[in-house]
Design an enzyme around this catalytic site. Structure first.
Site, PDB file in Angstrom:
ATOM      1  N   GLU A  95       0.692  -1.037   0.032  1.00  0.00           N
ATOM      2  CA  GLU A  95       0.314   0.202  -0.054  1.00  0.00           C
ATOM      3  C   GLU A  95       0.526   1.261   0.206  1.00  0.00           C
ATOM      4  OE1 GLU A  95      -3.961  -0.258   2.099  1.00  0.00           O
ATOM      5  OE2 GLU A  95      -2.609  -1.837   3.548  1.00  0.00           O
TER       6      GLU A  95
ATOM      7  N   SER B 152      -6.749  -2.987   1.717  1.00  0.00           N
ATOM      8  CA  SER B 152      -6.643  -2.339  -0.177  1.00  0.00           C
ATOM      9  C   SER B 152      -6.964  -3.639  -0.765  1.00  0.00           C
ATOM     10  CB  SER B 152      -5.765  -1.515  -0.222  1.00  0.00           C
ATOM     11  OG  SER B 152      -5.178  -0.569   0.510  1.00  0.00           O
TER      12      SER B 152
ATOM     13  N   ASP C  42     -16.291  -1.647   9.386  1.00  0.00           N
ATOM     14  CA  ASP C  42     -16.697  -2.380   7.606  1.00  0.00           C
ATOM     15  C   ASP C  42     -17.482  -3.711   8.423  1.00  0.00           C
ATOM     16  OD1 ASP C  42     -15.200  -0.593   6.675  1.00  0.00           O
ATOM     17  OD2 ASP C  42     -13.992  -2.061   5.955  1.00  0.00           O
TER      18      ASP C  42
ATOM     19  N   GLU D 275     -14.367  -6.121   9.636  1.00  0.00           N
ATOM     20  CA  GLU D 275     -12.500  -6.192   9.658  1.00  0.00           C
ATOM     21  C   GLU D 275     -12.874  -4.716  10.081  1.00  0.00           C
ATOM     22  OE1 GLU D 275     -10.768  -6.817   5.746  1.00  0.00           O
ATOM     23  OE2 GLU D 275     -10.533  -4.675   5.602  1.00  0.00           O
TER      24      GLU D 275
ATOM     25  N   ASN E  72      -9.952  -0.822  10.467  1.00  0.00           N
ATOM     26  CA  ASN E  72      -8.981  -0.509   9.774  1.00  0.00           C
ATOM     27  C   ASN E  72      -8.343   0.540  10.181  1.00  0.00           C
ATOM     28  OD1 ASN E  72      -6.449   1.020   8.296  1.00  0.00           O
ATOM     29  ND2 ASN E  72      -7.839   0.228   6.355  1.00  0.00           N
TER      30      ASN E  72
ATOM     31  N   SER F 151     -11.655  10.310   1.179  1.00  0.00           N
ATOM     32  CA  SER F 151     -11.426   8.859   1.320  1.00  0.00           C
ATOM     33  C   SER F 151     -12.796   9.134   2.011  1.00  0.00           C
ATOM     34  CB  SER F 151      -9.942   8.088   1.723  1.00  0.00           C
ATOM     35  OG  SER F 151      -9.094   8.496   0.990  1.00  0.00           O
TER      36      SER F 151
END
EC number: 6.3.2.4
Length: 357
Positions: free
Chosen positions: A15, A184, A294, A307, A309, A318
């Site tokens: 990433e 990602s 999420d 998950e 992040n 974003s």
């Protein structure tokens, strides 16, 4: 005197390029009246490159790239002795995504140096980076998730057939195969039969020595930003209109196929449930500063945490800044300032603790 902010970007991660995009937006948003900004570019090989005091706007993320013949150890030594201003107020903003930046490694380094930094600490960063550990922990606290199992590289190599049979018995088709550490959507694929399962195992093991297999669920995925330290607050949920079965790397960052819907199309009751679940997940994983959770929502309004992040994509478009703009009007610059304040708050609280033997 202005506080010096060192923005770490790039890094030894797949990433890497996404980090440069996030860092560019962060650097442009930091208030130069209050802070001196020093971008620190970390090459794919892990070498730290000082880009000096940055006063201008960044037009392209490629401006942050640098080439160095130094070694990792020498470059980090130079950062500590010649770049970091020991007699001034400093703070590090790790705009790093994925392993070697978001996984607790850099956070541990900064803890040893006794330097305040933005975002999550060592424990929450490392736990959240590992999908298997995260799911095992959330299971203990009865946070709903889809059925999953996991495999390590050595056990798979010892008996591949047994691994495939276990997936077919415990999870079934279709299922998703993911590297346990990463982000990602890199290395993730879907398997609908044995042949695809075999190929998916091989693909995922290219990126990690541990993988996770999850049952497919027919649902919409909500994204919720959670910000805070002791009293974290969730943003309104957002979602993307699905144009693919799942969002791989190209869909997220190259094709421009994502169409955000903010706020998400949910009833007030389900919106509240999603937000409270996101906040509980944040607390269970001992997060601080920020995270994006999420969550799947089915047509029957069942929810499943997918998950978390701990350093989500942070460009101006974003989901994290977009969600807070829709929640309470917070601008991108205001969100960056808020995260800086939270980082300093966490540091100052820990600084007064007494360590005794």
């Amino acid at each position: 005197m202005k506080t010096n902010i060192y923005v770490l970007c790039g890094g030894k991660s797949v990433e890497h390029d996404i980090s440069l995009r996030s860092a560019s937006a962060i650097i442009n948003a930091i208030d130069r009246k209050k802070y001196n900004v020093y971008p620190i570019y970390i090459t794919n090989g892990g070498v730290w490159c000082n880009l000096g005091l940055w006063e201008n706007k960044i037009e392209s993320p490629d401006e942050l790239r640098s080439i160095s013949s130094s070694t990792v150890s020498l470059s980090m030594g130079e950062f500590l002795t010649n770049i970091l201003k020991a007699d001034e107020d400093n703070l590090v903003f790790p705009a790093l995504h994925g392993p070697n930046g978001e996984d607790g490694t850099v956070q541990g380094f900064l803890e040893l140096l006794n330097i305040p930094y933005v975002g999550n600490g060592v424990l929450s960063s490392s736990v959240a980076m590992d999908k298997v550990v995260t799911k095992d922990l959330l299971t203990k606290y009865n946070i709903p998730q889809v059925k999953y199992t996991s495999f390590k590289l050595h056990s798979w190599k010892e008996n591949e057939e047994k691994s495939y049979e276990e997936v077919e018995k415990e999870i079934g088709y279709p299922c998703y195969i993911k590297p346990s550490n990463g982000g990602s959507s890199v290395g993730i694929s879907v398997a609908r039969n044995r042949e695809e399962l075999v190929n998916s195992f091989k693909e995922a093991f290219l990126y990690d020595s541990k993988i996770i297999i999850e049952a497919e669920i027919v649902a919409r995925e909500m994204q919720v930003s959670v910000v805070g330290n002791h009293n974290p607050k969730a943003s309104v949920p957002g979602e993307f209109i699905m144009e693919r079965p799942f969002f791989d790397y190209n869909a997220k960052y190259i094709d421009g196929k994502l169409i955000p819907v903010v706020p998400a199309r949910l009833t007030p009751e389900i919106t509240d449930l999603v937000c409270r679940t996101a906040e509980k997940t944040f607390k269970v994983l001992n997060c601080s500063g920020l995270a994006r959770v999420d969550i799947f929502v089915t047509d029957n309004n069942e929810i499943f945490v997918n998950e978390i992040n701990t350093m989500p994509g942070f460009t101006a478009v974003s989901m994290t800044p977009v969600l807070w703009k829709a929640t309470d009007g917070t601008t991108y610059g205001e969100l960056v300032e808020r995260l800086i304040r939270l980082g300093l708050e966490r540091y100052n609280e820990r600084k007064v603790l007494v360590n005794k033997r």
